[in-house]
Design a protein around this motif. Structure first.
Motif, PDB file in Angstrom:
ATOM      1  N   ASN A  28       0.811  -1.221   0.000  1.00  0.00           N
ATOM      2  CA  ASN A  28       0.000   0.000   0.000  1.00  0.00           C
ATOM      3  C   ASN A  28       0.842   1.269   0.000  1.00  0.00           C
ATOM      4  OD1 ASN A  28      -2.450  -1.507   0.266  1.00  0.00           O
ATOM      5  ND2 ASN A  28      -1.948  -1.783   2.423  1.00  0.00           N
ATOM      6  N   TYR A  29       2.157   1.113  -0.075  1.00  0.00           N
ATOM      7  CA  TYR A  29       3.059   2.255   0.007  1.00  0.00           C
ATOM      8  C   TYR A  29       2.739   3.284  -1.064  1.00  0.00           C
ATOM      9  CZ  TYR A  29       7.341   5.006   0.043  1.00  0.00           C
ATOM     10  OH  TYR A  29       8.248   6.033   0.097  1.00  0.00           O
ATOM     11  N   ASP A  30       2.597   4.534  -0.664  1.00  0.00           N
ATOM     12  CA  ASP A  30       2.317   5.651  -1.560  1.00  0.00           C
ATOM     13  C   ASP A  30       3.497   6.616  -1.472  1.00  0.00           C
ATOM     14  OD1 ASP A  30       1.482   8.072  -2.706  1.00  0.00           O
ATOM     15  OD2 ASP A  30      -0.573   7.851  -1.993  1.00  0.00           O
ATOM     16  N   PRO A  31       4.434   6.537  -2.415  1.00  0.00           N
ATOM     17  CA  PRO A  31       5.636   7.363  -2.316  1.00  0.00           C
ATOM     18  C   PRO A  31       5.351   8.867  -2.333  1.00  0.00           C
ATOM     19  CG  PRO A  31       5.590   6.199  -4.418  1.00  0.00           C
ATOM     20  CD  PRO A  31       4.447   5.682  -3.601  1.00  0.00           C
ATOM     21  N   LEU A  37       4.401  14.030   3.416  1.00  0.00           N
ATOM     22  CA  LEU A  37       4.345  14.036   4.881  1.00  0.00           C
ATOM     23  C   LEU A  37       5.719  14.031   5.537  1.00  0.00           C
ATOM     24  CD1 LEU A  37       1.402  11.520   5.395  1.00  0.00           C
ATOM     25  CD2 LEU A  37       1.324  14.026   5.436  1.00  0.00           C
ATOM     26  N   GLY A  38       6.778  13.889   4.743  1.00  0.00           N
ATOM     27  CA  GLY A  38       8.128  13.866   5.301  1.00  0.00           C
ATOM     28  C   GLY A  38       8.469  12.555   5.985  1.00  0.00           C
ATOM     29  N   ALA A  39       7.858  11.469   5.536  1.00  0.00           N
ATOM     30  CA  ALA A  39       8.057  10.161   6.169  1.00  0.00           C
ATOM     31  C   ALA A  39       9.398   9.554   5.802  1.00  0.00           C
ATOM     32  CB  ALA A  39       6.942   9.205   5.744  1.00  0.00           C
ATOM     33  N   ASP A  41      11.652   5.762   5.807  1.00  0.00           N
ATOM     34  CA  ASP A  41      11.314   4.433   5.270  1.00  0.00           C
ATOM     35  C   ASP A  41      10.344   3.661   6.150  1.00  0.00           C
ATOM     36  OD1 ASP A  41      12.873   4.884   3.066  1.00  0.00           O
ATOM     37  OD2 ASP A  41      14.550   3.627   3.739  1.00  0.00           O
ATOM     38  N   TYR A  42      10.222   4.051   7.402  1.00  0.00           N
ATOM     39  CA  TYR A  42       9.323   3.367   8.336  1.00  0.00           C
ATOM     40  C   TYR A  42       7.983   4.089   8.479  1.00  0.00           C
ATOM     41  CZ  TYR A  42      13.781   1.262   9.428  1.00  0.00           C
ATOM     42  OH  TYR A  42      14.987   0.630   9.319  1.00  0.00           O
ATOM     43  N   GLY A  43       7.778   5.158   7.701  1.00  0.00           N
ATOM     44  CA  GLY A  43       6.545   5.936   7.793  1.00  0.00           C
ATOM     45  C   GLY A  43       6.525   6.859   9.002  1.00  0.00           C
ATOM     46  N   MET A  44       7.683   7.169   9.538  1.00  0.00           N
ATOM     47  CA  MET A  44       7.808   7.946  10.755  1.00  0.00           C
ATOM     48  C   MET A  44       8.539   9.263  10.476  1.00  0.00           C
ATOM     49  SD  MET A  44       6.660   5.703  13.135  1.00  0.00           S
ATOM     50  CE  MET A  44       7.492   5.784  14.715  1.00  0.00           C
ATOM     51  N   LYS A  45       8.492  10.169  11.450  1.00  0.00           N
ATOM     52  CA  LYS A  45       9.253  11.405  11.371  1.00  0.00           C
ATOM     53  C   LYS A  45       9.443  11.957  12.777  1.00  0.00           C
ATOM     54  CE  LYS A  45       7.252  15.301  10.092  1.00  0.00           C
ATOM     55  NZ  LYS A  45       6.606  16.308   9.290  1.00  0.00           N
ATOM     56  N   SER A  46      10.285  12.959  12.896  1.00  0.00           N
ATOM     57  CA  SER A  46      10.554  13.582  14.189  1.00  0.00           C
ATOM     58  C   SER A  46       9.644  14.781  14.406  1.00  0.00           C
ATOM     59  CB  SER A  46      12.011  14.035  14.255  1.00  0.00           C
ATOM     60  OG  SER A  46      12.862  12.915  14.232  1.00  0.00           O
ATOM     61  N   SER A 137       4.400   8.574  13.893  1.00  0.00           N
ATOM     62  CA  SER A 137       3.900   8.393  12.532  1.00  0.00           C
ATOM     63  C   SER A 137       3.867   9.713  11.777  1.00  0.00           C
ATOM     64  CB  SER A 137       2.491   7.799  12.569  1.00  0.00           C
ATOM     65  OG  SER A 137       1.933   7.787  11.269  1.00  0.00           O
ATOM     66  N   ALA A 138       4.385   9.704  10.565  1.00  0.00           N
ATOM     67  CA  ALA A 138       4.342  10.900   9.729  1.00  0.00           C
ATOM     68  C   ALA A 138       2.913  11.226   9.303  1.00  0.00           C
ATOM     69  CB  ALA A 138       5.233  10.718   8.500  1.00  0.00           C
ATOM     70  N   ALA A 139       2.005  10.261   9.416  1.00  0.00           N
ATOM     71  CA  ALA A 139       0.613  10.472   9.038  1.00  0.00           C
ATOM     72  C   ALA A 139      -0.199  11.151  10.135  1.00  0.00           C
ATOM     73  CB  ALA A 139      -0.033   9.133   8.667  1.00  0.00           C
ATOM     74  N   LEU A 140       0.426  11.478  11.239  1.00  0.00           N
ATOM     75  CA  LEU A 140      -0.284  12.089  12.359  1.00  0.00           C
ATOM     76  C   LEU A 140      -1.050  13.336  11.925  1.00  0.00           C
ATOM     77  CD1 LEU A 140      -0.684  11.631  15.369  1.00  0.00           C
ATOM     78  CD2 LEU A 140       1.347  12.999  15.770  1.00  0.00           C
TER      79      LEU A 140
END
Length: 155
Positions: A28-31, A37-39, A41-46, A137-140
Motif C-alpha cells: 500500500n506504500y504511496d511514495p 508528509l516527510g516520512a 522508510d518506516y513511515g515515521m518522522k521527528s 507516525s508521519a501520518a499524524l
C-alpha cells in the motif's frame, strides 16, 4: 563437523540474511504521500512533544488570567492553521501539574521555543513548557482534516 573459516562466515552472516529476507515491502506504500508528509522508510518522522505544566504565575487577577488563556486558545488555532501544531489537548487531574500537551511539527527544540513564545499563557507564566524530541507516525497530521468535521460545539 569440522569448524572452518567458511562455517564461521555463514554463522556470522546468516542472521543478517534472514533479517533482510524477512522485511516485506508494503503493497500500500504511496511514495508521493510519504514524501508530502516527510516520512522516512518506516513511515515515521521527528516532532517536538511539549508537556504543558502549571506555571509559576499565581496571580489572582482573573481578567489577566482569562485574557492569557483566551490568547492561548487563539494561538493554538493559529498554529494549527500554520500546520505547525499537530496535536493539542488537556490532561485530566493529575499529581504532576501536567496541564496539556502539544505535538509540534518542527524539527528542533529552538524552532519549537520560537512558536511557544507566541502563546500568551506561556509568556505570562501561567503555563510552563517542557520540550522533548519525539518520533511518531508521519501520518499524524492527516487526522486534522477529519477532526474539524466531528465537533458540534466550539469550547
Amino acid at each position: 563437523m569440522k569448524f572452518t573459516f567458511f562455517t564461521a562466515l555463514i554463522l556470522l552472516f546468516a542472521p543478517l540474511t534472514s533479517y533482510s529476507l524477512s522485511q516485506i515491502s508494503n503493497p500500500n506504500y504511496d511514495p508521493e504521500l510519504a514524501e508530502k508528509l516527510g516520512a522516512d522508510d518506516y513511515g515515521m518522522k521527528s516532532y517536538i512533544l511539549v508537556i504543558l505544566k502549571t506555571g509559576e504565575n499565581t496571580s489572582i487577577n482573573k481578567e489577566m488570567r482569562s485574557n492569557a488563556f483566551v490568547g492561548h486558545m487563539k494561538n493554538i488555532n493559529k498554529l494549527v492553521d500554520q500546520k505547525k501544531l499537530i496535536v493539542a489537548g488537556p490532561f485530566g487531574k493529575n499529581n504532576n501539574d501536567f496541564r496539556g500537551i502539544f505535538i509540534l511539527d518542527v524539527s528542533s527544540i529552538d524552532e519549537a521555543n520560537l512558536l511557544l513564545e507566541t502563546d500568551p499563557a506561556i509568556k505570562e507564566k501561567y503555563l510552563k513548557a517542557e520540550l522533548y524530541p519525539w518520533y511518531g507516525s508521519a501520518a499524524l497530521s492527516e487526522y486534522l482534516e477529519s477532526s474539524d468535521k466531528i465537533w458540534k460545539v466550539n469550547p
